[in-house]
Design an enzyme around this catalytic site. Structure first.
Site: not given
Ligand code: C6P
Length: 405
Positions: A194, A197, A360
């Site tokens: 993943d 970040q 999350c």
């Molecule tokens: N984290 C945060 O404020 P999406 O929403 O699909 O673009 O990304 C999801 C996601 C997956 N992995 C990691 C490590 C993330 O940090 C995130 C998204 C945001 O931390 C929104 S919850």
């Protein structure tokens, strides 16, 4: 010294005096990205990959050229390994449904870490439930590091897939992807990274990392919302069935069935987000023009200043490592006796935008013994003044809540 070199590139930062330090949730976009999306609609708007008339061919060209930019950015071997999705979440779900459900069975193990974002956790919970495989959680130390034994026990002869974030969205730590890939490949497991970040903050080379899958989102990389990327090793993608079926992902269809399109279109059913892909390519070119050397240096300096400032404020605890070098611009913290939602509201009243909640990553917070946290996250375009205003505002929170200090 305050560095403001790139701030003028961001219309929102020019038009608004808010102190935006919620960049891990979504970054701001430079004018070149907004302009690139607009230009697509003004100059080349037609349904890509369908028409044989010049406008549709131009739309297709701009869409496919964007794929080439992404391919070079992460050093994939071919454009066929780059699938455009909506975001990291969709990219990981694609792997879970298409690879996971078809390659993992009862008795197998899936290893993920306790610090995963729900987007890299729930898809694997689903695969484990549907296949009867065991989902194993690799637990980190309080500073976000993993003990050697944890990795060696967790990645074993039963392991078929390891899913790990490269950078935690709460702790900010950088995980040892190379080591995990080595251990996983020794036992024949595939590795899903993943990169939500990490990809915006450090150079990514999928060949050097030797990962099997990498997911990331455009919107955290200064690109548009609604465009994301799945990188997958061609040998694996070739054998995987489509995740979504329908228009544009076929070669031919009869009453009885269909012959699917070649990679990458096999995984891009329906009308694609071509303007988003073009915007993402513009964002990547912008990142490259700034350079990761500069980005890392600035984000490190801002993080260091924030952590040094917070260390002087009584009753504040920063989650994760004490070393700013292991925070990738992310500083999540607690203030004794004040709920993080109140912290963020007080900061908002000082014009400072941070995120509060479980981010999350509920199992991580539970593991750390907390329910919620407040999180500041910096990008290279933030300034020392903004960091100082943030620290000052944090220092006033308990007083606002009626505490003596
Ligand atoms: N984290 C945060 O404020 P999406 O929403 O699909 O673009 O990304 C999801 C996601 C997956 N992995 C990691 C490590 C993330 O940090 C995130 C998204 C945001 O931390 C929104 S919850």
């Amino acid at each position: 010294m305050t560095e403001k070199k790139y701030r003028k590139d961001f219309p929102l930062l020019q038009n608004n005096d808010t102190i935006y330090i919620d960049n891990a949730a979504t970054s701001q976009r430079p004018a070149v990205v907004i302009e690139a999306e607009k230009k697509f609609y003004e100059e080349a708007n037609a349904n890509p990959l369908r028409g044989f008339y010049p406008l549709s061919l131009e739309a297709t060209k701009r869409y496919e050229d964007s794929r080439t930019v992404v391919k070079a950015f992460i050093n994939a071997r071919s454009e066929q390994e780059i699938i455009f999705t909506r975001n990291t979440t969709e990219s990981i779900n694609l792997i879970a449904y298409s690879y996971g459900l078809n390659n993992i069975k009862a008795g197998d193990e899936i290893a993920i870490t306790i610090m995963e974002h729900h987007s890299n956790m729930l898809p694997w919970q689903m695969v484990a439930k549907q296949t009867g495989a065991t989902l194993r959680y690799l637990e980190c130390e309080k500073d976000g590091t993993f003990a050697e034994e944890t990795l060696k026990e967790g990645i074993n002869s039963r392991t078929k897939l390891v899913a790990m974030t490269q950078v935690s969205n709460v702790l900010g730590c950088v995980n040892p992807i190379e080591k995990v890939v080595r251990l996983a490949h020794e036992v024949g497991a595939v590795v899903v990274v993943d990169g939500a970040q990490s990809v915006p903050h450090m150079a990514t080379d999928v060949q050097a990392l030797d990962v099997d899958f990498l997911a990331f989102s455009g919107h955290k990389l200064m690109g548009p919302m609604g465009i994301g990327v799945l990188y997958g090793r061609k040998e694996l993608l070739d054998k995987m069935p489509p995740f979504l079926t329908g228009g544009e992902m076929i070669q031919s269809v009869t009453r009885e069935g269909a012959v699917y399109a070649e990679l990458p279109h096999k995984f891009e059913a329906g009308t694609v987000n071509a303007a988003g892909a073009v915007g993402l390519a513009a964002a990547i070119k912008y990142v490259e023009s700034v350079g990761f050397g500069y980005i890392e240096e600035r984000e490190q300096a801002l993080t260091k200043r924030a952590m040094k400032g917070l260390a002087r404020v009584p009753h504040v605890t920063v989650l994760g490592s004490d070393d700013p070098a292991n925070h990738t611009g992310i500083v999540a913290f607690l203030i004794d006796g004040v709920h993080p939602h109140d912290v963020s509201e007080i900061l908002a009243s000082d014009g400072i935008d941070v995120r509060a909640g479980h981010h999350c990553a509920q199992p991580l917070l539970t593991y750390l013994g907390v329910h919620n946290a407040t999180r500041a996250s910096f990008m290279f375009y933030n300034t020392e003044e903004e960091v100082d205003a943030f620290v000052k505002s944090v220092a006033g929170v308990r007083r606002s809540m009626g505490y003596g200090e």
